[in-house]
Design an enzyme around this catalytic site. Structure first.
Site, PDB file in Angstrom:
ATOM      1  N   ASN A   4       0.878  -1.173   0.000  1.00  0.00           N
ATOM      2  CA  ASN A   4       0.000   0.000   0.000  1.00  0.00           C
ATOM      3  C   ASN A   4       0.915   1.222   0.000  1.00  0.00           C
ATOM      4  O   ASN A   4       1.498   1.552   1.022  1.00  0.00           O
ATOM      5  CB  ASN A   4      -0.894  -0.011   1.248  1.00  0.00           C
ATOM      6  CG  ASN A   4      -1.665   1.290   1.396  1.00  0.00           C
ATOM      7  OD1 ASN A   4      -1.813   2.031   0.424  1.00  0.00           O
ATOM      8  ND2 ASN A   4      -2.157   1.557   2.600  1.00  0.00           N
ATOM      9  N   LYS A   6       0.175   4.229  -0.164  1.00  0.00           N
ATOM     10  CA  LYS A   6      -0.454   5.428   0.410  1.00  0.00           C
ATOM     11  C   LYS A   6      -0.212   6.601  -0.557  1.00  0.00           C
ATOM     12  O   LYS A   6      -0.135   6.382  -1.765  1.00  0.00           O
ATOM     13  CB  LYS A   6       0.086   5.733   1.803  1.00  0.00           C
ATOM     14  CG  LYS A   6       0.060   4.526   2.729  1.00  0.00           C
ATOM     15  CD  LYS A   6       0.311   4.911   4.147  1.00  0.00           C
ATOM     16  CE  LYS A   6       0.558   3.665   4.958  1.00  0.00           C
ATOM     17  NZ  LYS A   6       0.127   3.791   6.335  1.00  0.00           N
ATOM     18  N   HIS A  91      -9.585   1.339   4.807  1.00  0.00           N
ATOM     19  CA  HIS A  91      -8.290   1.538   5.478  1.00  0.00           C
ATOM     20  C   HIS A  91      -8.503   2.471   6.670  1.00  0.00           C
ATOM     21  O   HIS A  91      -9.307   3.408   6.595  1.00  0.00           O
ATOM     22  CB  HIS A  91      -7.269   2.119   4.494  1.00  0.00           C
ATOM     23  CG  HIS A  91      -5.876   2.092   5.032  1.00  0.00           C
ATOM     24  ND1 HIS A  91      -5.424   3.024   5.935  1.00  0.00           N
ATOM     25  CD2 HIS A  91      -4.851   1.223   4.836  1.00  0.00           C
ATOM     26  CE1 HIS A  91      -4.173   2.736   6.255  1.00  0.00           C
ATOM     27  NE2 HIS A  91      -3.801   1.643   5.599  1.00  0.00           N
ATOM     28  N   GLU A  93      -6.911   4.873   7.752  1.00  0.00           N
ATOM     29  CA  GLU A  93      -6.702   6.305   7.480  1.00  0.00           C
ATOM     30  C   GLU A  93      -7.951   6.908   6.848  1.00  0.00           C
ATOM     31  O   GLU A  93      -8.275   8.068   7.083  1.00  0.00           O
ATOM     32  CB  GLU A  93      -5.450   6.494   6.605  1.00  0.00           C
ATOM     33  CG  GLU A  93      -4.170   6.249   7.418  1.00  0.00           C
ATOM     34  CD  GLU A  93      -2.988   5.716   6.641  1.00  0.00           C
ATOM     35  OE1 GLU A  93      -2.969   5.808   5.403  1.00  0.00           O
ATOM     36  OE2 GLU A  93      -2.065   5.175   7.298  1.00  0.00           O
ATOM     37  N   GLU A 163      -5.516  -4.794  10.475  1.00  0.00           N
ATOM     38  CA  GLU A 163      -4.496  -3.768  10.675  1.00  0.00           C
ATOM     39  C   GLU A 163      -4.791  -3.023  11.972  1.00  0.00           C
ATOM     40  O   GLU A 163      -5.603  -2.089  11.979  1.00  0.00           O
ATOM     41  CB  GLU A 163      -4.508  -2.776   9.512  1.00  0.00           C
ATOM     42  CG  GLU A 163      -4.193  -3.409   8.172  1.00  0.00           C
ATOM     43  CD  GLU A 163      -3.555  -2.415   7.214  1.00  0.00           C
ATOM     44  OE1 GLU A 163      -2.507  -2.751   6.675  1.00  0.00           O
ATOM     45  OE2 GLU A 163      -4.096  -1.309   7.041  1.00  0.00           O
ATOM     46  N   GLY A 169       2.261   2.368  10.599  1.00  0.00           N
ATOM     47  CA  GLY A 169       3.200   3.472  10.422  1.00  0.00           C
ATOM     48  C   GLY A 169       3.846   3.932  11.716  1.00  0.00           C
ATOM     49  O   GLY A 169       4.484   4.975  11.768  1.00  0.00           O
ATOM     50  N   SER A 207       3.347  -2.105  10.295  1.00  0.00           N
ATOM     51  CA  SER A 207       4.801  -2.093  10.512  1.00  0.00           C
ATOM     52  C   SER A 207       5.465  -3.438  10.244  1.00  0.00           C
ATOM     53  O   SER A 207       6.369  -3.850  10.976  1.00  0.00           O
ATOM     54  CB  SER A 207       5.125  -1.597  11.926  1.00  0.00           C
ATOM     55  OG  SER A 207       4.614  -0.295  12.124  1.00  0.00           O
TER      56      SER A 207
END
Ligand code: PEP
Length: 249
Positions: A4, A6, A91, A93, A163, A169, A207
């Site tokens: 991904n 991003k 996701h 985010e 996730e 991250g 991560s």
């Protein structure tokens, strides 16, 4: 193994990254599938450079609508025009910064399926939710919102990515046993939808690095990874892909 990207990438750098990933992935065992989810403007570039390779490409989000007056949005069908295989939906985010509800995520998954794309449904709890002991409740709600809108056949065709929000991250990875517990829970929930649904690939994301990949992928219910930061460097991403091929379960 899905990268991904991003909101990263520039056309010149992408060319090197995509070419190196395609070359490295061709040397992997057949059991390991590789994909990269790139920013929309680079779908055409991905199609041009990855067509004919073993690497598939995907989009990081799709609209809940099929078309119309939705400025800035991208319909799943538009992505399909560029040979896209995967569409990430839900996701964390998107859920956090764009206030996407489980129901909106379900509509996005539906649009992706209608356009012939494979949704990669992301689910995960925040640190507060984990500490409050509500991980399964949160993830169960996120998963159920999507499964309830799908037929058994459609549900059997999706991919689910666990996730934990606190691991994305941040450099903090879920302990392999912690991740496995949630994956086992997801597997049980999927089984309630049907025997074939229990076989959907369950990816872990948060991560993942070459150093922790093998232990994570060695867990019984972890079938692969959704890789953010480490997918931006071919060496790292391919090392993670190679870790996956050493694991058998
Ligand atoms: C992600 O963005 O889906 C992700 C897992 O990111 P990272 O690997 O950087 O934690």
């Amino acid at each position: 193994m899905v990268g991904n990207w991003k909101m990263h990438g520039r056309i010149g750098d992408n060319a090197t990254l995509l070419t190196e990933v395609a070359a490295g992935a061709s040397a992997l065992q057949k059991g390991v599938s590789v994909g990269v989810c790139v920013p929309c403007p680079y779908l055409a570039q991905s199609q041009a450079l990855l067509s004919g390779s073993v690497v598939r490409w995907g989009i990081q989000d799709v609209s809940a609508h099929t078309g119309g007056a939705f400025t800035g949005e991208v319909a799943a069908q538009m992505a399909a025009d560029f040979g896209v295989t995967y569409a990430i939906v839900g996701h964390s985010e998107r859920r956090a910064y764009h206030l996407e509800s489980p129901e909106l995520v379900a509509s996005k998954a539906q649009r992706a399926i209608e356009a012939g794309l494979t949704p990669i449904l992301c689910v995960g709890e925040t640190l507060e939710e984990r500490e409050a002991g509500t991980t399964e409740q949160v993830i169960g709600t996120q998963l159920e919102a999507v499964l309830s809108t799908l037929t058994e056949e459609q549900a059997a065709g999706i991919v689910v990515a666990y996730e934990p929000v606190w691991a994305i991250g941040t450099g903090k990875t879920a302990r392999p046993g912690q991740a496995q517990d949630v994956h086992a829970f997801l597997r049980r929930k999927l089984l309630e939808k049907g025997a074939t649904v229990a076989n959907v690939p369950l990816l872990y994301g948060g991560s993942v690095k070459p150093e922790n990949a093998e232990e994570l992928f060695g867990q019984k219910d972890i079938d692969g990874g959704l890789i953010g930061g480490a997918s931006l460097q071919s060496k790292e991403f391919l090392a993670i892909c190679r870790a996956a091929q050493t694991v058998t379960h």
